[in-house]
Design a protein around this motif. Structure first.
Motif, mmCIF file in Angstrom:
data_model
loop_
_atom_site.group_PDB
_atom_site.id
_atom_site.type_symbol
_atom_site.label_atom_id
_atom_site.label_comp_id
_atom_site.label_asym_id
_atom_site.label_seq_id
_atom_site.Cartn_x
_atom_site.Cartn_y
_atom_site.Cartn_z
ATOM 1 N N LEU A 13 0.829 -1.204 0.000
ATOM 2 C CA LEU A 13 0.000 0.000 0.000
ATOM 3 C C LEU A 13 0.867 1.258 0.000
ATOM 4 N N ASN A 14 2.102 1.142 -0.476
ATOM 5 C CA ASN A 14 3.035 2.258 -0.340
ATOM 6 C C ASN A 14 2.667 3.434 -1.227
ATOM 7 N N SER A 15 3.085 4.628 -0.778
ATOM 8 C CA SER A 15 2.958 5.884 -1.517
ATOM 9 C C SER A 15 1.521 6.170 -1.921
ATOM 10 N N ASN A 16 0.624 6.168 -0.944
ATOM 11 C CA ASN A 16 -0.759 6.569 -1.147
ATOM 12 C C ASN A 16 -1.075 7.725 -0.198
ATOM 13 N N HIS A 17 -2.326 7.914 0.093
ATOM 14 C CA HIS A 17 -2.733 8.996 0.993
ATOM 15 C C HIS A 17 -3.524 8.443 2.173
ATOM 16 N N PHE A 18 -3.168 7.252 2.612
ATOM 17 C CA PHE A 18 -3.857 6.667 3.753
ATOM 18 C C PHE A 18 -3.526 7.427 5.023
ATOM 19 N N ASN A 37 2.903 7.019 3.539
ATOM 20 C CA ASN A 37 1.519 7.408 3.778
ATOM 21 C C ASN A 37 1.482 8.401 4.954
#
Length: 421
Positions: A13-18, A37
């Motif tokens: 789930l890397n480099s998202n906006h979680f 994140n």
């Protein structure tokens, strides 16, 4: 996100906006990558949650988030971890002793946090540890002597802390070490002469014999990453980190000379000794380190000439010798003359290309010319003395004969009278 229970074997789930708290995991998860994140809250909430402690997680990368709080003391429940990256968060406190229970651990990233205290001796139990990165924290202690027992270590980065005291000789026992970064601390004393025992740096290697970052799990897509400063610029390395060979001892209080033994590290690519108190000369055989791409010896007190052997280094891309006490002519080579004059600034006695200061043509050494002249004068004096002695001896021999031999004397005077007539 924190209320969800993640169930997949590999979660990238890397480099998202979680945002929010870190998620809960099922027992199926083997790899969790949530780097880059905005997860917040104490890391202990995730690590010590009862549901999460039932898992068999092998890789946990939670770097570059907003995690806070202290490192928890429940690591005995995470003994399957092989990769742990909590770098670039706001984690504080000490490294807990229970981290030594991570017996399968191969890499530990804790860089860019607010961790204090010391490195617990329990980490000796992590016998498979290949990478220890605690850069930019607040560890203000001496480097532990037991570090030499971590014989699997390939990367040791303690940069930008408050480490003081001497560099322990036990570091020389790390025969697998390819990256030694102790820069920007308060280390004193000398550079250990035994660095030539770092056998992984003593021979050129194309990376084929190094299995850094290797995990024997066929499903894993995780690639080890590492931030290094090989040329005073921070660069990110991924799978190619196994090709790096680096020693960085810059910005400390190291003194005395650069040990000549360092010249046998034939595989070294980057050598940085910038801003110390080193004296003496540049090792005469430094040119034998033919793999060197970057040398930074600037802002020390090195003196005398640049070794002629440096002209043998053909892979240079950076050279910094500025602000020392070097003197004499810069050796001629394609590489040494290709650098800007700035690389040599602050050495007023240096001359030759690329500096604007020309070298004065050296005359025949003064100790030879007077000797030659002295030898010439001595031969002339001997000749004249011999000539004078010979004349005197011959003259007095003739006079003696004329004085004692009356018939010769009468004949001689008659001869003179004849010439006169």
């Amino acid at each position: 996100m924190s209320d969800a229970v993640l169930n997949s074997t590999v979660l990238n789930l890397n480099s998202n906006h979680f945002k929010g708290r870190m998620p809960q995991l099922s027992a199926n998860v083997r790899e969790l990558n949530i780097t880059g994140n905005s997860f917040v809250g104490p890391i202990s909430t995730f690590l010590c949650l009862k549901r999460n402690r039932m898992n068999k997680l092998i890789i946990l990368d939670a770097s570059f988030n907003l995690l806070s709080g202290e490192l928890p003391d429940c690591w005995k429940d995470w003994q399957s971890l092989a990769r742990l990256d909590l770098g670039s968060n706001s984690i504080s406190g000490r490294i807990p002793y229970s981290m030594g229970s991570l017996v399968a651990l191969q890499s530990l990233h804790l860089e860019n946090n607010n961790i204090s205290g010391d490195i617990p001796s329990s980490l000796q139990s992590c016998s498979q540890l290949e990478l220890l990165d605690i850069v930019e924290n607040h560890l203000q202690v001496t480097i532990p002597l037991w570090i030499g027992e971590m014989t699997s270590l390939m990367v040791l980065r303690l940069r930008s802390n408050g480490f003081h005291g001497h560099i322990p000789l036990q570091i020389c026992q790390l025969s697998s070490l390819i990256v030694l970064d102790l820069a920007n601390n308060s280390l004193s004393g000398t550079i250990p002469k035994c660095l030539n025992n770092l056998s992984a740096l003593a021979k050129p290697d194309n990376g084929g014999s190094i299995h850094f970052g290797y995990l024997p799990y066929g499903y894993s897509m995780y690639v080890e990453n590492l931030f290094l400063v090989p040329k005073r610029k921070q660069l990110e390395y991924f799978d190619n980190v196994k090709f790096v060979r680096l020693i960085d001892l810059s910005s400390n209080n190291l003194s005395e000379s650069i040990p000549v033994e360092i010249s046998v590290l034939f595989g070294l690519l980057f050598l940085n000794l910038f801003q110390n108190h080193l004296t003496g000369t540049i090792p005469e055989k430094i040119g034998s380190m033919k793999e060197l791409e970057s040398i930074d010896l600037s802002r020390n007190h090195l003196s005398r000439k640049i070794p002629p052997s440096m002209s043998n280094l053909t892979f240079f891309s950076q050279l910094d010798l500025l602000y020392n006490n070097l003197s004499g002519r810069i050796p001629s080579s394609t590489q040494l003359q290709s650098f800007d004059a700035l690389s040599y600034t602050g050495n007023p006695q240096l001359c030759g290309d690329p500096l604007p200061k020309n070298c004065i043509v050296e005359e025949e050494p003064s100790n030879r010319t007077p000797t030659g002249r002295a030898e010439d004068h001595s031969e002339k004096y001997s000749f004249y003395i011999g000539l004078g002695v010979g004349f005197a001896v011959g003259f007095w021999a003739i006079c003696r004969v004329l004085f004692f031999k009356r018939t010769w004397r009468h004949a001689y005077f008659r001869f003179l009278d004849g010439i006169k007539d």
